[in-house]
Design an enzyme around this catalytic site. Structure first.
Site, PDB file in Angstrom:
ATOM      1  N   ASP A 104     -28.299 -51.890 -24.325  1.00  0.00           N
ATOM      2  CA  ASP A 104     -27.975 -51.159 -25.557  1.00  0.00           C
ATOM      3  C   ASP A 104     -27.427 -49.783 -25.209  1.00  0.00           C
ATOM      4  OD1 ASP A 104     -29.182 -53.269 -26.878  1.00  0.00           O
ATOM      5  OD2 ASP A 104     -31.130 -52.257 -27.005  1.00  0.00           O
TER       6      ASP A 104
HETATM    7  N1  URA Z   1     -33.757 -55.242 -24.366  1.00  0.00           N
HETATM    8  C1  URA Z   1     -33.402 -54.332 -25.299  1.00  0.00           C
HETATM    9  O1  URA Z   1     -34.000 -54.254 -26.358  1.00  0.00           O
HETATM   10  N2  URA Z   1     -32.397 -53.505 -25.028  1.00  0.00           N
HETATM   11  C2  URA Z   1     -31.708 -53.520 -23.869  1.00  0.00           C
HETATM   12  O2  URA Z   1     -30.796 -52.724 -23.677  1.00  0.00           O
HETATM   13  C3  URA Z   1     -32.101 -54.472 -22.908  1.00  0.00           C
HETATM   14  C4  URA Z   1     -33.112 -55.327 -23.178  1.00  0.00           C
END
Ligand code: URA
Length: 241
Positions: A104
């Site tokens: 993310d």
């Molecule tokens: N899980 C998440 O919630 N975000 C990420 O960036 C990676 C794994």
């Protein structure tokens, strides 16, 4: 037989238009003879191409590790946000590298890139069970019931079923989470489903691969041995860290 401009692109020299300009400038030779025509075909098996008299070799499989900072989206292009591609140094920009899975925008840590489509799919396939370990800061404190629920396989609010995962409480508001799949916002949603909304998330490990001191925002290329070790990773049997 292969076109000269395509070969130079595959070697990471530049984009198609940059490569055409370089060839036109007279910097490229085939078997020692300057070649200014980008569409010229040559035999890569028997002929040598040089750039400024240095022999060029096509890059084979390239795998690069980035320590991703927050604020960049995992995409090859985006209309509004800066992308992780912008963090790759110039020498990797023309190798057609793709991010392996996604982090993310707010998530930091280990993100791989490769130009090898097969490798990419093997690394993100839940069937291959390459464990990914995250450090999370979150509200609340993980309990043994939470650990058991993760081990059982959580069902998220929207009915999404997760594979069994490892939750390892560190202390108040801090845990490690190890998962073998990469559903959308997975770790955030898993912890939120147990009333522990995430305030900070960092991927620290993929298979046996760790950031190992790589500074935030920096990149390093993996060795073939590191790539093989990643692919050899079996089922998740123990925690990390
Ligand atoms: N899980 C998440 O919630 N975000 C990420 O960036 C990676 C794994």
């Amino acid at each position: 037989m292969e076109r000269l401009d395509k070969f130079l692109c595959d070697c990471g020299v530049g984009t198609r238009s940059q490569v055409k300009a370089i060839i036109k400038s007279g910097a490229v030779a085939v078997d020692g003879v300057t070649e200014r025509d980008s569409s010229r075909k040559f035999d890569p098996a028997t002929q040598t191409v040089t750039l400024n008299a240095e022999p060029l070799n096509r890059r084979g499989r390239v795998v690069v590790m980035l320590n991703k900072p927050a604020g960049f989206v995992t995409a090859t292009q985006d209309k509004t946000d800066r992308t992780v591609m912008e963090l790759l140094p110039e020498q990797y920009r023309h190798l057609d590298l793709k991010p392996v899975g996604r982090l993310d925008k707010a998530t930091e840590g280990l993100l791989l890139f490769t130009n090898d489509g097969d490798l990419l799919h093997r690394l993100i396939s839940p069937k291959k069970e390459v464990p990914k370990c995250y450090y999370a800061r979150h509200e609340g404190t993980a309990t043994q019931e939470d650990v058991a629920a993760f081990a059982e396989g959580l069902t998220l609010g929207d009915g999404t079923k997760c594979m069994p995962a490892l939750l390892k409480p560190i202390g108040p508001g801090e845990s490690y989470v190890t998962v073998c799949e990469g559903k959308y916002h997975q770790v955030r949603r898993m912890l939120a489903s147990r009333n522990m909304p995430v305030t900070y998330l960092e991927r620290q490990q993929e298979g046996e691969l760790t950031l190992n001191g790589l500074p935030r925002g920096s990149v390093r290329e993996l060795t073939e041995a590191e790539v093989s070790a990643l692919l050899d990773v079996g089922k998740m049997t123990k925690g990390t860290n």
